[in-house]
Structure formats: structure tokens, C-alpha cells
Design a protein around this motif. Structure first.
Motif, PDB file in Angstrom:
ATOM      1  N   ALA A 134       0.870  -1.186   0.000  1.00  0.00           N
ATOM      2  CA  ALA A 134       0.000   0.000   0.000  1.00  0.00           C
ATOM      3  C   ALA A 134       0.899   1.225   0.000  1.00  0.00           C
ATOM      4  O   ALA A 134       1.672   1.431   0.935  1.00  0.00           O
ATOM      5  CB  ALA A 134      -0.907   0.011   1.224  1.00  0.00           C
ATOM      6  N   ILE A 135       0.823   2.036  -1.049  1.00  0.00           N
ATOM      7  CA  ILE A 135       1.730   3.169  -1.169  1.00  0.00           C
ATOM      8  C   ILE A 135       1.442   4.210  -0.092  1.00  0.00           C
ATOM      9  O   ILE A 135       0.344   4.270   0.468  1.00  0.00           O
ATOM     10  CB  ILE A 135       1.644   3.818  -2.563  1.00  0.00           C
ATOM     11  N   ARG A 136       2.440   4.998   0.194  1.00  0.00           N
ATOM     12  CA  ARG A 136       2.315   6.119   1.119  1.00  0.00           C
ATOM     13  C   ARG A 136       1.152   7.016   0.696  1.00  0.00           C
ATOM     14  O   ARG A 136       1.005   7.367  -0.473  1.00  0.00           O
ATOM     15  CB  ARG A 136       3.632   6.898   1.090  1.00  0.00           C
ATOM     16  N   LYS A 137       0.333   7.393   1.666  1.00  0.00           N
ATOM     17  CA  LYS A 137      -0.795   8.281   1.393  1.00  0.00           C
ATOM     18  C   LYS A 137      -0.400   9.708   1.759  1.00  0.00           C
ATOM     19  O   LYS A 137       0.109   9.947   2.854  1.00  0.00           O
ATOM     20  CB  LYS A 137      -2.019   7.859   2.196  1.00  0.00           C
ATOM     21  N   ALA A 138      -0.623  10.639   0.846  1.00  0.00           N
ATOM     22  CA  ALA A 138      -0.241  12.027   1.097  1.00  0.00           C
ATOM     23  C   ALA A 138      -1.277  12.968   0.498  1.00  0.00           C
ATOM     24  O   ALA A 138      -1.783  12.732  -0.606  1.00  0.00           O
ATOM     25  CB  ALA A 138       1.139  12.320   0.512  1.00  0.00           C
ATOM     26  N   TRP A 139      -1.578  14.023   1.237  1.00  0.00           N
ATOM     27  CA  TRP A 139      -2.504  15.061   0.784  1.00  0.00           C
ATOM     28  C   TRP A 139      -1.853  16.416   0.999  1.00  0.00           C
ATOM     29  O   TRP A 139      -1.160  16.638   2.009  1.00  0.00           O
ATOM     30  CB  TRP A 139      -3.814  15.022   1.564  1.00  0.00           C
ATOM     31  N   ARG A 140      -2.078  17.321   0.072  1.00  0.00           N
ATOM     32  CA  ARG A 140      -1.496  18.659   0.158  1.00  0.00           C
ATOM     33  C   ARG A 140      -2.600  19.707   0.107  1.00  0.00           C
ATOM     34  O   ARG A 140      -3.522  19.621  -0.708  1.00  0.00           O
ATOM     35  CB  ARG A 140      -0.500  18.894  -0.974  1.00  0.00           C
ATOM     36  N   PHE A 141      -2.500  20.696   1.000  1.00  0.00           N
ATOM     37  CA  PHE A 141      -3.410  21.843   0.986  1.00  0.00           C
ATOM     38  C   PHE A 141      -2.693  23.002   0.316  1.00  0.00           C
ATOM     39  O   PHE A 141      -1.621  23.428   0.767  1.00  0.00           O
ATOM     40  CB  PHE A 141      -3.817  22.244   2.404  1.00  0.00           C
ATOM     41  N   ASN A 142      -3.237  23.473  -0.793  1.00  0.00           N
ATOM     42  CA  ASN A 142      -2.666  24.604  -1.509  1.00  0.00           C
ATOM     43  C   ASN A 142      -3.393  25.870  -1.090  1.00  0.00           C
ATOM     44  O   ASN A 142      -4.610  25.978  -1.255  1.00  0.00           O
ATOM     45  CB  ASN A 142      -2.799  24.384  -3.020  1.00  0.00           C
ATOM     46  N   ARG A 143      -2.645  26.809  -0.548  1.00  0.00           N
ATOM     47  CA  ARG A 143      -3.257  28.019  -0.025  1.00  0.00           C
ATOM     48  C   ARG A 143      -3.994  28.787  -1.122  1.00  0.00           C
ATOM     49  O   ARG A 143      -5.089  29.327  -0.897  1.00  0.00           O
ATOM     50  CB  ARG A 143      -2.196  28.921   0.601  1.00  0.00           C
TER      51      ARG A 143
END
Length: 447
Positions: free
Chosen positions: A246-255
């Protein structure tokens, strides 16, 4: 490939690929070996002392929240290594360090008495003893089973086991920190980026069982505080143990967009944002993530001059411009010592692409912290050097880097992360939980 053959291949990858050590070998831990697998005795020349437990308690002058007082402030350098006497010490230096010295006549290493300060809690030592009998590599070496805390392979038999020791070493239960990073260009120019960071470790927590991990090592988040044009952008990562499963889960918040996006990939050679193209995703913490794209070879142990007990560059109030010099960090703030290190070589597998076709890692025998990495490009030429400048966070206790650098030897520029001299010190007792590391939490924090 037929469906039947695919199923058989997946089943084979799920099987353990390494046997555990026997009771006789495991019994050496805490005896002639340290509890984490280092050699307890010093070397024959007397230049490396025996391990006496490390720094497991803070000094009388330490108060919670302080930048850690240097327990070795009274030490004087034993000698200095520079371009003029490089040949005398070449055998004890990583290839990248040799190149840095040869190409920068004003740069030097101040070499101090060796202090084996690495320490960890007793429960980590106990877990490591347990792991020696039970830990095993799974998924073709891309995961570890049977463990929930401690060093998984304190008596490593190959390079894969050794790199997993670094990936899974103890770094506290949770950390809240404020740090700065900078990409220093060839002309010496740079911009500081200040980050608020939080880490919640699942692996290594007191009372956690292998079943509790659910293929998760830790949770990580950061938020950009400065400069103002970047402030507000944020990231959340859920780090899996077996990233092939299971690949690394990542989320980004763009201002700018004011929305949270799932990142399709934040691993391997993906470039980290705001690093001027210097840092790939897998150079954080010297190396992180799945090891499946490299072939790993354990080359044995060597006595090497490496960064160690880097309290001087960690002290409160040092202006960042004093640390960040053109082409290199300020050598007068750095400390090098002679230590035994495990040497691992990683060669990129055919069919994969990465700026670093070969890496040579130097791992501290007392902590499994990577201290230096030689980086080679696709043509086989030496192109970079990574260094981790560690201290013993003796109030935890935990041994880890206070500053990390990545030198582009050809471009004469470098990236540095972890600058905290003018920020609050790490909080190892921060109130965090897995709920703080979700896309929803990221969205709420960005508003």
C-alpha cells in the motif's frame, strides 16, 4: 504473464525471505553487543571507547524546552582534516566528504574525541531482543513482520535488513517542532522556509502490538509559516510500513486554491517542493520509503570520520547566516568523530529511473542512524553527499539528527533542513493523535 502465474508470484512475495537468528546469537545483545547490536567494546587502538550506556539522562543544567546543553563542550579538537592532509585520512572518509574537502580549500573537519552517546529507552532494548528471534522480511524484502517496536534486525545478515533498521529505529513517540530549510545556491544566496511539523509514531509506541500497526509506521504533517508568499500551504502523510503493498498516502493543501488534493505519488525520485530541485522525496531522514527499486548489499563495518554529537550547531540563538555559508555549512560549528559504521551499497535496479543510480550509506552501529551517504549519478560519477548531524536528545532518550544536508558536488550548492536555533525546541510530549493527520484535519488547519 498468465493470471495463474501472477497469483503464484504474489504468493511468493508474501512469504518471509529471511530466517530469524538463533538464541545463541540473540543472547549476545546486552552482553558483548550493545542492546541494539553494536560492538560494546572499543577498538584495539583505543581511539573508539567502549559503549557505557550512552546519554540516557539529561544533565543538571538541562530544563525542559531548552536547546540541549552540550555535554562535551569542554572537548578540544584532536586534529583537523582539510585539503592539505586529505591523503592521510582518505581511508576513513566517505567519498563525498573527500570531494567536499578537495574542492573547497577553506573547508575542514574538526575531529573530536569519540563519545558514544547514543541511547534509547529500556523497552526499546527489550523489544530489540524480542525482534532478533522473531522479525522477518516479507513481500520480497519490502516489509517487516512480527515486530511493533525496536530495531528489527540487530544482527543484520544483508543490506535490506540493515536499511530497515534505520527506517524503523526509535525516534520518540511523537514530536512537535518548528524548523527552517534552505536551498543555498552556488553564489551563497538562499531563502529560509519556516515549517511547523508534527510526527506521531505508531511503530515504537509503548503497548502497541504488530496487529495494531495496520501497515502504518507513522503519521506526519507540516504547515509552511514563512515566507508569506508560501505561508498556509500544508501536507499530511500517512507512512505505510510495506509501501509495495500500500503506497504512502499524502494530501497537500494549496493556499491559493484553498483545497486539499491527494498526491498521486510522494516517494522515490519525486521532487520535494521548495528545494530548488535538490531534494527527492526519499532523501528525507537520509533515506525513507520502500527499498524495492534498489539492490542492497551489506559491505561490513568500517571505522569512519562522521558527524556526531553536533551540539555546537544546535545551540540556541545562532544566526542562520552564520551556519549557512557559501558552498558548505560553517565548519567551525560542526563536530566529527571516529565511529564504527555499517556500510551499505544500494544499486538502482534495471527498469527504474532515479538521479542516484548508486548510493553508499554509512550507519552508526550504536543507533542505526544514517550519518553520511555518497550519491552517484547515472554515469557512475560521484555527484552528491548527504550528512546527518546528530545529537542525543537525552531527555527522551533518543539519538537523531538535528540538521541534515545534501550537497550537490557538481553544482556547488546544497540543501539544509532542520535549522531550529531561533525556534522553540522540539516537544516530545505534544498532544497528538492519528485524527490530526487526515485530509479533514488538513482542510481545517488551512482555513
Amino acid at each position: 504473464m498468465s493470471r495463474k502465474l501472477s497469483i503464484l508470484l504474489l504468493a511468493a512475495l508474501a512469504l518471509p525471505v529471511q530466517a530469524k537468528v538463533d538464541e545463541t546469537q540473540a543472547a549476545r545483545l546486552g552482553q558483548d553487543l550493545t542492546p541494539l547490536g553494536g560492538e560494546r567494546a572499543g577498538n584495539a587502538a583505543g581511539t573508539i571507547p567502549s559503549w557505557q550506556g550512552g546519554l540516557a539522562q539529561p544533565s543538571a543544567s538541562y530544563r525542559p524546552g531548552m536547546h540541549h546543553p552540550d555535554p562535551y563542550a569542554g572537548d578540544a579538537p584532536l586534529y583537523r582534516v582539510d585539503s592539505r592532509n586529505l591523503e592521510q585520512y582518505r581511508a576513513q572518509l566517505p567519498a563525498g566528504t573527500q570531494a567536499l574537502l578537495a574542492n573547497n580549500p577553506d573547508y575542514h573537519l574538526n575531529v573530536y574525541p569519540t563519545r558514544r552517546s547514543a541511547a534509547a529507552p529500556q523497552r526499546i532494548y527489550d523489544a530489540t531482543r524480542f525482534n532478533a528471534l522473531r522479525a522477518e522480511l516479507i513481500s520480497g524484502g519490502n516489509g517487516v513482520a512480527g515486530v511493533a517496536a525496536g530495531i528489527p534486525f540487530p544482527l543484520p545478515e544483508d543490506g535490506l535488513q540493515a536499511i530497515w533498521n534505520h527506517i524503523m529505529r526509535y525516534r520518540g513517540d511523537q514530536i512537535s517542532m518548528h524548523t527552517n530549510q534552505a536551498a543555498v545556491l552556488a553564489n551563497g544566496a538562499y531563502n529560509l522556509i519556516k515549517l511547523e511539523r508534527d510526527v506521531y509514531f505508531l511503530y515504537g509506541r509503548d503497548g502497541v502490538s504488530p496487529q495494531d500497526l495496520d501497515n502504518t509506521l507513522f503519521y506526519y504533517r507540516y504547515k509552511v509559516v514563512a515566507p508569506s508568499k508560501l505561508a498556509g500551504s500544508a501536507l499530511v502523510v500517512q507512512e505505510t510500513l510495506d509501501q509495495v503493498l500500500a503506497i504512502r498516502k499524502a494530501w497537500r493543501f494549496n493556499r491559493g486554491e484553498r483545497r486539499v488534493r491527494r498526491l498521486p505519488m510522494l516517494a522515490y525520485d519525486s521532487l520535494q517542493p521548495d528545494t530548488n530541485g535538490l531534494a527527492t522525496a526519499d532523501v528525507v531522514d537520509a533515506y525513507n520509503g520502500a527499498p524495492d527499486r534498489y539492490q542492497w548489499q551489506l559491505l561490513g563495518k568500517r571505522e569512519m570520520l562522521v558527524p556526531y554529537n553536533s551540539y555546537a550547531v544546535h545551540q540556541q540563538g545562532i544566526p542562520y547566516e552564520r551556519i549557512l555559508q557559501r558552498k558548505t555549512l560553517n565548519p567551525e560549528l560542526l563536530r566529527y568523530e571516529l565511529h564504527r559504521v555499517w556500510v551499505i551499497e544500494a544499486d538502482l535496479r534495471k527498469g527504474f529511473s532515479h538521479p542516484y543510480a548508486k548510493r553508499r550509506f554509512y550507519l552508526d552501529e550504536d543507533s542505526w542512524q544514517i550519518l553520511a551517504v555518497d550519491l552517484y549519478d547515472k554515469s557512475g560519477e560521484l555527484s552528491g553527499l548527504q550528512e546527518s548531524h546528530p545529537i542525543s536528545y537525552y531527555e527522551v532518550p533518543m539519538f537523531g539528527s538535528t540538521l541534515e544536508t545534501l550537497y550537490d558536488l557538481k553544482g556547488e550548492r546544497y540543501f539544509v533542513d532542520g535549522l531550529d536555533n531561533n525556534e522553540p525546541m522540539y516537544d516530545f510530549n505534544a498532544e497528538l493523535s492519528p485524527r490530526d493527520f487526515t485530509p479533514g484535519a488538513l482542510r481545517r488547519g488551512g482555513n
